[in-house]
Motif scaffolding. Structure first.
Motif, mmCIF file in Angstrom:
data_model
loop_
_atom_site.group_PDB
_atom_site.id
_atom_site.type_symbol
_atom_site.label_atom_id
_atom_site.label_comp_id
_atom_site.label_asym_id
_atom_site.label_seq_id
_atom_site.Cartn_x
_atom_site.Cartn_y
_atom_site.Cartn_z
ATOM 1 N N ASP A 24 -13.086 26.061 -7.013
ATOM 2 C CA ASP A 24 -13.646 27.391 -7.303
ATOM 3 C C ASP A 24 -13.674 28.277 -6.063
ATOM 4 O OD1 ASP A 24 -14.226 26.114 -9.710
ATOM 5 O OD2 ASP A 24 -16.154 25.417 -8.883
ATOM 6 N N GLY A 25 -12.591 28.209 -5.291
ATOM 7 C CA GLY A 25 -12.510 29.105 -4.134
ATOM 8 C C GLY A 25 -13.360 28.652 -2.963
ATOM 9 N N TRP A 26 -13.895 27.452 -3.026
ATOM 10 C CA TRP A 26 -14.645 26.879 -1.892
ATOM 11 C C TRP A 26 -13.925 25.635 -1.398
ATOM 12 C CZ3 TRP A 26 -18.606 29.321 0.375
ATOM 13 C CH2 TRP A 26 -19.296 30.286 -0.358
ATOM 14 N N VAL A 27 -14.018 25.431 -0.089
ATOM 15 C CA VAL A 27 -13.575 24.145 0.452
ATOM 16 C C VAL A 27 -14.751 23.179 0.336
ATOM 17 C CG1 VAL A 27 -12.821 22.921 2.519
ATOM 18 C CG2 VAL A 27 -12.010 25.246 2.089
ATOM 19 N N ARG A 28 -14.480 22.007 -0.176
ATOM 20 C CA ARG A 28 -15.533 20.984 -0.235
ATOM 21 C C ARG A 28 -15.145 19.831 0.677
ATOM 22 N NH1 ARG A 28 -19.141 21.580 -4.622
ATOM 23 N NH2 ARG A 28 -18.519 23.326 -5.976
ATOM 24 N N LEU A 29 -16.080 19.443 1.509
ATOM 25 C CA LEU A 29 -15.910 18.277 2.383
ATOM 26 C C LEU A 29 -16.882 17.212 1.894
ATOM 27 C CD1 LEU A 29 -14.773 16.882 4.966
ATOM 28 C CD2 LEU A 29 -16.729 17.872 6.186
ATOM 29 N N ASP A 30 -16.341 16.088 1.480
ATOM 30 C CA ASP A 30 -17.174 15.005 0.933
ATOM 31 C C ASP A 30 -18.067 15.535 -0.182
ATOM 32 O OD1 ASP A 30 -17.634 13.848 4.358
ATOM 33 O OD2 ASP A 30 -16.036 13.391 2.913
ATOM 34 N N GLY A 31 -17.489 16.458 -0.974
ATOM 35 C CA GLY A 31 -18.217 16.969 -2.139
ATOM 36 C C GLY A 31 -19.150 18.123 -1.836
ATOM 37 N N GLN A 32 -19.375 18.407 -0.566
ATOM 38 C CA GLN A 32 -20.296 19.498 -0.201
ATOM 39 C C GLN A 32 -19.506 20.760 0.126
ATOM 40 O OE1 GLN A 32 -23.686 19.046 -0.225
ATOM 41 N NE2 GLN A 32 -23.162 17.036 -1.034
ATOM 42 N N SER A 33 -19.919 21.901 -0.424
ATOM 43 C CA SER A 33 -19.219 23.156 -0.114
ATOM 44 C C SER A 33 -19.366 23.482 1.365
ATOM 45 C CB SER A 33 -19.817 24.310 -0.938
ATOM 46 O OG SER A 33 -19.519 24.103 -2.289
ATOM 47 N N GLY A 70 -4.031 23.758 -4.707
ATOM 48 C CA GLY A 70 -5.024 22.728 -4.408
ATOM 49 C C GLY A 70 -4.514 21.652 -3.480
ATOM 50 N N ARG A 71 -3.196 21.629 -3.263
ATOM 51 C CA ARG A 71 -2.649 20.626 -2.319
ATOM 52 C C ARG A 71 -1.616 21.248 -1.394
ATOM 53 N NH1 ARG A 71 1.660 17.369 -5.457
ATOM 54 N NH2 ARG A 71 2.035 18.675 -7.262
ATOM 55 N N LEU A 72 -1.763 22.578 -1.226
ATOM 56 C CA LEU A 72 -0.838 23.359 -0.401
ATOM 57 C C LEU A 72 -1.655 24.015 0.706
ATOM 58 C CD1 LEU A 72 1.974 24.719 -0.007
ATOM 59 C CD2 LEU A 72 1.305 26.332 -1.809
ATOM 60 N N THR A 78 0.880 -1.194 0.000
ATOM 61 C CA THR A 78 0.000 0.000 0.000
ATOM 62 C C THR A 78 0.908 1.232 0.000
ATOM 63 O OG1 THR A 78 0.070 0.068 2.406
ATOM 64 C CG2 THR A 78 -1.763 -1.154 1.409
ATOM 65 N N PHE A 79 0.504 2.212 -0.775
ATOM 66 C CA PHE A 79 1.288 3.447 -0.827
ATOM 67 C C PHE A 79 0.644 4.465 0.090
ATOM 68 C CE2 PHE A 79 4.333 2.349 -3.955
ATOM 69 C CZ PHE A 79 3.719 1.349 -4.719
ATOM 70 N N ARG A 80 1.354 4.906 1.124
ATOM 71 C CA ARG A 80 0.781 5.868 2.059
ATOM 72 C C ARG A 80 0.881 7.266 1.469
ATOM 73 N NH1 ARG A 80 2.043 4.341 8.162
ATOM 74 N NH2 ARG A 80 3.715 5.831 7.927
ATOM 75 N N THR A 81 -0.050 8.104 1.868
ATOM 76 C CA THR A 81 -0.056 9.486 1.393
ATOM 77 C C THR A 81 1.253 10.169 1.759
ATOM 78 O OG1 THR A 81 -2.445 9.565 1.701
ATOM 79 C CG2 THR A 81 -1.296 11.672 1.548
ATOM 80 N N LEU A 133 -7.473 15.501 4.936
ATOM 81 C CA LEU A 133 -6.794 15.634 3.633
ATOM 82 C C LEU A 133 -6.336 14.255 3.160
ATOM 83 C CD1 LEU A 133 -4.515 18.772 4.196
ATOM 84 C CD2 LEU A 133 -6.892 18.707 3.398
ATOM 85 N N VAL A 134 -5.703 13.520 4.066
ATOM 86 C CA VAL A 134 -5.162 12.201 3.714
ATOM 87 C C VAL A 134 -6.283 11.228 3.340
ATOM 88 C CG1 VAL A 134 -3.983 10.183 4.720
ATOM 89 C CG2 VAL A 134 -3.019 12.485 5.005
ATOM 90 N N ALA A 135 -7.421 11.406 3.983
ATOM 91 C CA ALA A 135 -8.579 10.536 3.678
ATOM 92 C C ALA A 135 -9.244 10.943 2.364
ATOM 93 C CB ALA A 135 -9.589 10.610 4.818
ATOM 94 N N GLY A 136 -8.749 11.998 1.748
ATOM 95 C CA GLY A 136 -9.303 12.434 0.461
ATOM 96 C C GLY A 136 -10.670 13.064 0.579
ATOM 97 N N ARG A 137 -10.989 13.574 1.766
ATOM 98 C CA ARG A 137 -12.344 14.091 1.990
ATOM 99 C C ARG A 137 -12.454 15.593 1.757
ATOM 100 N NH1 ARG A 137 -14.575 12.253 7.606
ATOM 101 N NH2 ARG A 137 -16.374 13.318 6.710
ATOM 102 N N VAL A 138 -11.305 16.245 1.575
ATOM 103 C CA VAL A 138 -11.318 17.709 1.425
ATOM 104 C C VAL A 138 -10.651 18.090 0.117
ATOM 105 C CG1 VAL A 138 -10.327 19.857 2.333
ATOM 106 C CG2 VAL A 138 -11.337 18.187 3.899
ATOM 107 N N ALA A 139 -11.287 19.007 -0.578
ATOM 108 C CA ALA A 139 -10.671 19.546 -1.791
ATOM 109 C C ALA A 139 -11.035 21.014 -1.896
ATOM 110 C CB ALA A 139 -11.181 18.795 -3.020
#
Ligand code: GRF
Length: 219
Positions: free
Chosen positions: A195-204, A104-106, A2-5, A186-192
Motif C-alpha cells: 500500500d505504498g509503504w515499505v515494510r521491514l519485518d512487517g513494520q511500516s 513489488g519486486r523491482l 537449496t535454491f538461492r534467491t 530483500l534476499v532475506a525476505g525482510r522488506v516488502a
C-alpha cells in the motif's frame, strides 16, 4: 538442494553497482545468484561481468516502439525467473507495463536523496541548489520516474570546491555498500512494499533506512 534467491539486473553502463553485488556473492555476504544482466546497450561493460548465457541486450531502435522494446525486455527478464529485479545504472525509463509486471519486486538505485533531484544530472543539481548533503537512494520502482517508496539511503556531504565529478565519485563510493546492504534485506525476505509503504519485518517504515559508516542499515 537449496535454491538461492534469483536476481536479474538491468544496467546500461559500466556496472559498478552490479559488480558490488557479484563481489558480495563471491564473499559469501549475499546468498543469491545474478541470473541475468539485461541492457539497452549491447556494448555495456556490465554485460561482460556475467557469462554469455546470462546476458541479454538489444538496441531499442531495432523495435517499432518503446512498448515493443519494453515487452521484449520484460519477456527476457521473466524468462530468467527472477525473485528480484535490480536496476543498477539502467538509463532508460521503464514503461508502466514493465513496472506493473514486476511490481513489488523491482527496485532501483538512484544517485540522490529522493524525493530531491529525481531524474538526471543529480550531482550538478545538488551543487547548484546549494545542498549541504547529497547521496543515493534504493527505492521500489513505480511508473512515475524515481517516485517509488524509498527503502534505504546513504548520505555524503557536499564539500566546498566540489564539482559534479568529485561529488559523483563520493556518492558512488556509498552506493555500493548501500545497494549490497539493501539487497541483503530483500534476499532475506525482510522488506516488502505494501500500500505504498515499505515494510521491514512487517513494520511500516516512515523514514528510509540509513547506511552507517560500517556499511550497516539503521532504522
Ligand atoms: C550510478 O550513479 C547509479 O546510481 C546510476 O547510474 C550510475 C552508474 O552506475 N543509476 P553503474 O556504475 O553502472 O552501476
Amino acid at each position: 538442494m537449496t535454491f538461492r534467491t534469483r536476481i536479474a539486473v538491468l544496467a546500461s553502463g559500466r556496472g559498478s553497482n552490479l559488480q558490488c553485488l557479484l563481489d558480495g556473492i563471491a564473499a559469501g555476504q549475499l546468498d543469491a545468484d545474478i541470473v541475468g544482466v539485461f541492457s539497452d546497450k549491447p556494448t555495456a561493460a556490465a554485460l561482460d561481468k556475467v557469462p554469455p548465457e546470462r546476458r541479454w541486450a538489444r538496441t531499442p531502435r531495432e523495435f517499432g516502439s518503446r512498448d515493443a522494446f519494453d515487452t521484449a525486455l520484460a519477456d527476457a527478464v521473466a524468462a530468467s525467473m527472477p525473485d528480484w529485479i535490480v536496476c543498477a545504472g539502467y538509463m532508460r525509463i521503464l514503461g508502466a507495463g514493465f513496472v506493473q509486471r514486476f511490481a513489488g519486486r523491482l527496485v532501483n538505485i538512484h544517485p540522490s536523496l529522493l524525493p530531491r533531484h529525481k531524474g538526471l544530472h543529480t550531482h550538478a543539481r545538488a551543487i547548484e541548489a546549494g545542498d549541504a548533503e547529497h547521496g543515493a537512494s534504493v527505492h521500489f520502482v513505480v511508473p512515475e520516474l524515481d517516485a517509488g517508496t524509498v527503502i534505504a539511503q546513504a548520505r555524503v556531504p557536499v564539500l566546498p570546491g566540489d564539482d559534479a565529478d568529485t561529488l559523483a565519485a563520493r556518492v558512488l563510493a556509498v552506493e555500493h555498500p548501500l545497494l549490497l546492504a539493501t539487497v541483503r534485506l530483500l534476499v532475506a525476505g525482510r522488506v516488502a512494499e505494501q500500500d505504498g509503504w515499505v515494510r521491514l519485518d512487517g513494520q511500516s517504515l516512515f523514514n528510509p533506512l540509513r547506511l552507517d559508516s560500517a556499511g550497516n542499515l539503521q532504522s
